[in-house]
Structures are given as C-alpha cells and as structure tokens.
Design an enzyme around this catalytic site. Sequence first.
Site, PDB file in Angstrom:
ATOM      1  N   TRP A 184       0.857  -1.190   0.000  1.00  0.00           N
ATOM      2  CA  TRP A 184       0.000   0.000   0.000  1.00  0.00           C
ATOM      3  C   TRP A 184       0.887   1.231   0.000  1.00  0.00           C
ATOM      4  O   TRP A 184       1.854   1.304   0.749  1.00  0.00           O
ATOM      5  CB  TRP A 184      -0.917   0.053   1.242  1.00  0.00           C
ATOM      6  CG  TRP A 184      -1.600   1.388   1.314  1.00  0.00           C
ATOM      7  CD1 TRP A 184      -2.661   1.802   0.557  1.00  0.00           C
ATOM      8  CD2 TRP A 184      -1.226   2.502   2.133  1.00  0.00           C
ATOM      9  NE1 TRP A 184      -2.965   3.113   0.856  1.00  0.00           N
ATOM     10  CE2 TRP A 184      -2.105   3.559   1.818  1.00  0.00           C
ATOM     11  CE3 TRP A 184      -0.233   2.718   3.090  1.00  0.00           C
ATOM     12  CZ2 TRP A 184      -2.030   4.816   2.432  1.00  0.00           C
ATOM     13  CZ3 TRP A 184      -0.138   3.967   3.711  1.00  0.00           C
ATOM     14  CH2 TRP A 184      -1.044   4.997   3.385  1.00  0.00           C
ATOM     15  N   GLU A 225      -3.250  -3.098  -2.024  1.00  0.00           N
ATOM     16  CA  GLU A 225      -4.365  -2.460  -1.310  1.00  0.00           C
ATOM     17  C   GLU A 225      -4.724  -1.140  -1.994  1.00  0.00           C
ATOM     18  O   GLU A 225      -3.861  -0.310  -2.258  1.00  0.00           O
ATOM     19  CB  GLU A 225      -3.953  -2.198   0.154  1.00  0.00           C
ATOM     20  CG  GLU A 225      -5.023  -1.482   0.971  1.00  0.00           C
ATOM     21  CD  GLU A 225      -4.576  -1.213   2.425  1.00  0.00           C
ATOM     22  OE1 GLU A 225      -3.405  -1.432   2.762  1.00  0.00           O
ATOM     23  OE2 GLU A 225      -5.439  -0.766   3.209  1.00  0.00           O
ATOM     24  N   LYS A 227      -7.095   2.531  -2.397  1.00  0.00           N
ATOM     25  CA  LYS A 227      -7.610   3.581  -1.519  1.00  0.00           C
ATOM     26  C   LYS A 227      -8.338   4.624  -2.350  1.00  0.00           C
ATOM     27  O   LYS A 227      -8.035   4.793  -3.537  1.00  0.00           O
ATOM     28  CB  LYS A 227      -6.450   4.223  -0.753  1.00  0.00           C
ATOM     29  CG  LYS A 227      -6.934   5.139   0.358  1.00  0.00           C
ATOM     30  CD  LYS A 227      -5.911   5.275   1.463  1.00  0.00           C
ATOM     31  CE  LYS A 227      -6.426   6.248   2.510  1.00  0.00           C
ATOM     32  NZ  LYS A 227      -5.549   6.355   3.658  1.00  0.00           N
ATOM     33  N   ASP A 259      -9.633  -2.625   2.129  1.00  0.00           N
ATOM     34  CA  ASP A 259      -9.707  -2.037   3.472  1.00  0.00           C
ATOM     35  C   ASP A 259     -11.052  -1.323   3.504  1.00  0.00           C
ATOM     36  O   ASP A 259     -11.321  -0.473   2.638  1.00  0.00           O
ATOM     37  CB  ASP A 259      -8.522  -1.067   3.635  1.00  0.00           C
ATOM     38  CG  ASP A 259      -8.508  -0.338   4.969  1.00  0.00           C
ATOM     39  OD1 ASP A 259      -9.577   0.148   5.386  1.00  0.00           O
ATOM     40  OD2 ASP A 259      -7.426  -0.217   5.578  1.00  0.00           O
ATOM     41  N   HIS A 262     -11.570   2.411   2.831  1.00  0.00           N
ATOM     42  CA  HIS A 262     -11.016   2.991   1.613  1.00  0.00           C
ATOM     43  C   HIS A 262     -12.010   3.128   0.476  1.00  0.00           C
ATOM     44  O   HIS A 262     -11.635   3.075  -0.690  1.00  0.00           O
ATOM     45  CB  HIS A 262      -9.815   2.163   1.155  1.00  0.00           C
ATOM     46  CG  HIS A 262      -8.644   2.271   2.080  1.00  0.00           C
ATOM     47  ND1 HIS A 262      -7.403   1.795   1.784  1.00  0.00           N
ATOM     48  CD2 HIS A 262      -8.529   2.838   3.308  1.00  0.00           C
ATOM     49  CE1 HIS A 262      -6.569   2.029   2.783  1.00  0.00           C
ATOM     50  NE2 HIS A 262      -7.243   2.658   3.725  1.00  0.00           N
ATOM     51  N   HIS A 286      -8.536  -5.635   5.180  1.00  0.00           N
ATOM     52  CA  HIS A 286      -8.166  -4.858   6.355  1.00  0.00           C
ATOM     53  C   HIS A 286      -9.481  -4.455   6.977  1.00  0.00           C
ATOM     54  O   HIS A 286     -10.239  -3.691   6.371  1.00  0.00           O
ATOM     55  CB  HIS A 286      -7.386  -3.594   5.979  1.00  0.00           C
ATOM     56  CG  HIS A 286      -5.913  -3.808   5.878  1.00  0.00           C
ATOM     57  ND1 HIS A 286      -5.039  -2.795   5.597  1.00  0.00           N
ATOM     58  CD2 HIS A 286      -5.161  -4.934   6.060  1.00  0.00           C
ATOM     59  CE1 HIS A 286      -3.804  -3.279   5.603  1.00  0.00           C
ATOM     60  NE2 HIS A 286      -3.849  -4.572   5.874  1.00  0.00           N
ATOM     61  N   ASP A 294     -11.612   7.803   6.379  1.00  0.00           N
ATOM     62  CA  ASP A 294     -10.793   6.644   6.745  1.00  0.00           C
ATOM     63  C   ASP A 294     -10.157   6.891   8.114  1.00  0.00           C
ATOM     64  O   ASP A 294      -8.943   6.942   8.249  1.00  0.00           O
ATOM     65  CB  ASP A 294      -9.714   6.467   5.665  1.00  0.00           C
ATOM     66  CG  ASP A 294      -8.832   5.257   5.901  1.00  0.00           C
ATOM     67  OD1 ASP A 294      -9.343   4.247   6.401  1.00  0.00           O
ATOM     68  OD2 ASP A 294      -7.631   5.332   5.585  1.00  0.00           O
ATOM     69  N   ASP A 296     -10.034   5.177  10.816  1.00  0.00           N
ATOM     70  CA  ASP A 296      -9.434   4.040  11.513  1.00  0.00           C
ATOM     71  C   ASP A 296      -9.784   3.985  12.992  1.00  0.00           C
ATOM     72  O   ASP A 296      -8.915   3.782  13.851  1.00  0.00           O
ATOM     73  CB  ASP A 296      -7.908   4.019  11.292  1.00  0.00           C
ATOM     74  CG  ASP A 296      -7.545   3.615   9.871  1.00  0.00           C
ATOM     75  OD1 ASP A 296      -7.854   2.472   9.490  1.00  0.00           O
ATOM     76  OD2 ASP A 296      -6.980   4.444   9.134  1.00  0.00           O
ATOM     77  N   ASP A 327      -6.875  -3.284  10.867  1.00  0.00           N
ATOM     78  CA  ASP A 327      -6.122  -2.070  10.551  1.00  0.00           C
ATOM     79  C   ASP A 327      -6.832  -0.860  11.156  1.00  0.00           C
ATOM     80  O   ASP A 327      -7.721  -0.295  10.540  1.00  0.00           O
ATOM     81  CB  ASP A 327      -5.982  -1.915   9.028  1.00  0.00           C
ATOM     82  CG  ASP A 327      -5.115  -0.710   8.676  1.00  0.00           C
ATOM     83  OD1 ASP A 327      -4.458  -0.165   9.578  1.00  0.00           O
ATOM     84  OD2 ASP A 327      -5.094  -0.329   7.491  1.00  0.00           O
TER      85      ASP A 327
HETATM   86  C1  RNT Z   1      -3.739   3.292   4.992  1.00  0.00           C
HETATM   87  C2  RNT Z   1      -3.846   1.830   4.760  1.00  0.00           C
HETATM   88  C3  RNT Z   1      -2.705   1.000   5.274  1.00  0.00           C
HETATM   89  C4  RNT Z   1      -2.185   1.448   6.606  1.00  0.00           C
HETATM   90  C5  RNT Z   1      -1.232   0.485   7.267  1.00  0.00           C
HETATM   91  C6  RNT Z   1      -0.486   1.114   8.395  1.00  0.00           C
HETATM   92  O1  RNT Z   1      -4.860   3.985   4.649  1.00  0.00           O
HETATM   93  O2  RNT Z   1      -5.044   1.366   5.296  1.00  0.00           O
HETATM   94  O3  RNT Z   1      -3.071  -0.328   5.270  1.00  0.00           O
HETATM   95  O4  RNT Z   1      -3.215   1.723   7.500  1.00  0.00           O
HETATM   96  O5  RNT Z   1      -0.396  -0.039   6.322  1.00  0.00           O
HETATM   97 ZN    ZN Z   2      -5.348  -0.716   5.402  1.00  0.00          ZN
END
Ligand code: RNT
Ligand code: ZN
Length: 420
Positions: A184, A225, A227, A259, A262, A286, A294, A296, A327
Amino acid sequence: MEKKNRYESAEKIYKEFGIDTEKAMSILAEIPVSLHCWQGDDVKGFDQDGPLTGGIQTTGNYPGAARTYTELMNDIEEVISLVPGKKKLNLHASYAIFDGMERVDRDRLEKVHFKKWVDFAKKHGMGIDFNPTFFSHEKVKDGLTLSSPDKDIRDFWIEHGKACIRIAEYFADETGIPCVMNIWTGDGYKDIPGDRLGPRERYKDSIEQIISEPHDTTKVKVCVESKVFGIGVESYTTGSGEFTLLFAATHEGVIPLMDNGHYHPTEMVSDKISSLLLYFDEIALHITRPVRWDSDHVVIFDDETREIAKEIVRCRNGLGRVNIALDFFDASINRISAWAVGFNSVEKALLYALLTPHEEIKRLQEAGDFTRLLMMQEEMKTLPFGDVWEEYLERNGVPSGRTWAEEIERYEKEVLMKRV
Ligand code: RNT
Ligand code: ZN
C-alpha cells in the site's frame, strides 16, 4: 442462572434453528486474524523520528504508547492474554530491529533485522504478515513513492519492496505459515492532476519490478491495497480501486486487498467480497471502522463488521480464502483496550456469522419469501449470542470482557504510565 446453564440453554435454542454451537466454536478457533503491531505506537515504527505521512493520521494523545520493541512486544503479549482465537502478527517494515547492528535504510533491510520478531511469533505460535512501509520517510518525494516521476525515488522504493519479499519468505520459512505481504502506498495528489495516466503507468511498472523478485507464491502472498483518498491527497490516488483490482486480476499470484475504510462511505466491502471470490482464489481484508472518512476508529461489533463476517463464512469456502487482518489506530484511549476491543469485535462477528442459518436464509431468498427472510434475520439478532461468546472465552482461557477493565487498568498503572 449459572454460566454453564446459560450456555446449555443457548445451545438448545440455536439447535432449534439447526445451528450447532459446538461446531461454530471449533471452526472459529481455527480462523487466523492478523493482529497489527501499529496500534501500539500510533504507526510510528522504530526506524525514523519524522511525522506519520502518507495521508493517514492517528489522533489523540493518550499516554503510554510503546517506544521500543520490548515495550511493543510486552503490550502485544498483554493483548494476547485478553483475547481468544488464532492470531497472526502483522508487521510493518518500519518495525525493523537494529539492536547492536548498524542501521540500514529501508532498501537495505535484511532478514536479520526481523529475527527478534520471528522469535516472538514462534513463542506465541503465530504466523507473520508483512507490509513494506512506503510512508513516513524522507524518500517520499512530493507525496509519491513507487509512482514518482523521479527514477531514483522509484528505484529506492522498488528495492524496499524486493527486500520485503525476501523477508516475507523468511517469515514463512521460519514459522511454517504463509506470509501475506501487502503493498500500500499513499501516492497521490492533493489537487486536480495534470496527468492521471503517467503515475499509474509508473506504479504498475514499479510493482511489477517488485514482484519480479523470485519468491514462492505458496509462501509469500503479495497483495495490493487500494484507496480512495487520504488527508492531503484528496483529488487523486494512484492505487485506486480499479487500478489495484485490475493489477491483481492480471498478475499471477497477486491478491487484491480491500480495506473497508477505503471506499465511498455508502460503498460496502461486505457487498464486494462475493464478486472478488468469484474471480480470485484468495482475497485479503483490512478490517477497520471508518467514521465519515478513513478515520481508523477501533473496530466494533457493528452491522458492517457482522455483514463482512457473514460473507466470509457463507461464500463458497470463503473461510481459508479470505485473509483477515485488522487495521486501525486510535491514540485517544488506552491502546491495549483499543487492540483488544477491535480484535474481539472481529471474533464476535465471525462467531455471529457461524451462528447464522445460512442455508435456511438462502432458501428463503431463492423461494422469494422475503417476508420470512427479513423476520428470520431480525430474529437471529436477539438469540442468546452473548452466552455462546462467554463460553468461547472461557474455553480459550481468556477473561470475560466484563472483567477486562481491572486488568487493563492494572497494566496501565504498572506499565504504561511509567513510560514518560
Ligand atoms: C492506509 C492503509 C494501510 C495502513 C497500514 C499502516 O490507509 O489502510 O493499510 O493503514 O499499512
Ligand atoms: Zn489498510
């Protein structure tokens, strides 16, 4: 009612729906969930002191973040003692350990820099997943790494990716468990680009060079990955959804990673899993909790997490084909609790999914009986799920969430608060 009696009563109730709680618990115990190391130190890593870049952000300043690998390992052990189920350890390259060795830059990383993590994983019977770190580094130029127009910059990061493939294979060899290696980058532009194709052409070429590093695809599972946007990278992301999905589809041995932070907030990863499983042998996830962006946030036992788990369980052989990782990174609360709550939420969602009468609800859908389908799905929500969950915790020898607070507070007082 006694706890044991509560479980026995729940077992009977689920049986009325044709669900075997014993089977559900034994399947759950074998599903690996990858525990991300970066919740413990706000994604800082050990190899640099700069700010977190790449369009991601950890907010909050709760005390007690891990500052060294020993502290991080201790914290992970504390989490492991609180949560049930099979775990993998998810590392980022920035967590290399140079103890007593000369520091090297990310393009020069070697197996030896991760030996202590291998020992740690072995001690806990865990496999290891891995991520090259394409952010928080001086060689991120104008927000770009693998898609930079500067060849020297691209080459540095390509070498980093290749080094990570070698390290990933080492993890697999040492633990005997395949390593999921996820690529990523936060590459992209804040404002409207003058060229969208160029960076994507370069990104494609760079990832192709990385995966040209010889590796056994049964040991190293390379993921890409996608986004939609990041902070300061709002207008264009090189590794967009289409880019990564098509890259994975057209490159042997490459797996798409979704993820769930994303995508556009109304787009659901739970709805995407079945399509991907139709075309790919394996996919990766993720699991996070995006709040309006995003962000998290810590994963909770919410609708989307349950829906994702249901898809993993009910899509033909989804279990075993979906690589599940966490994640999220929250620095506004006790980090041990963040980790443990997030991990358990995924475990709970999987248990909930395993306690769902998939055959029956599928039959109702195919028979066009949407009235009963809705009623049945709603009914499942108030079955004594909590009693089965408590039983699962007990069988795994971990404490009930009801008694966590004291243990987390003890650890906070005795360990975390001493980190000043
Ligand atoms: C970032 C991605 C990625 C990170 C990690 C730390 O938007 O989700 O996966 O969160 O690699
Ligand atoms: Zn991620």
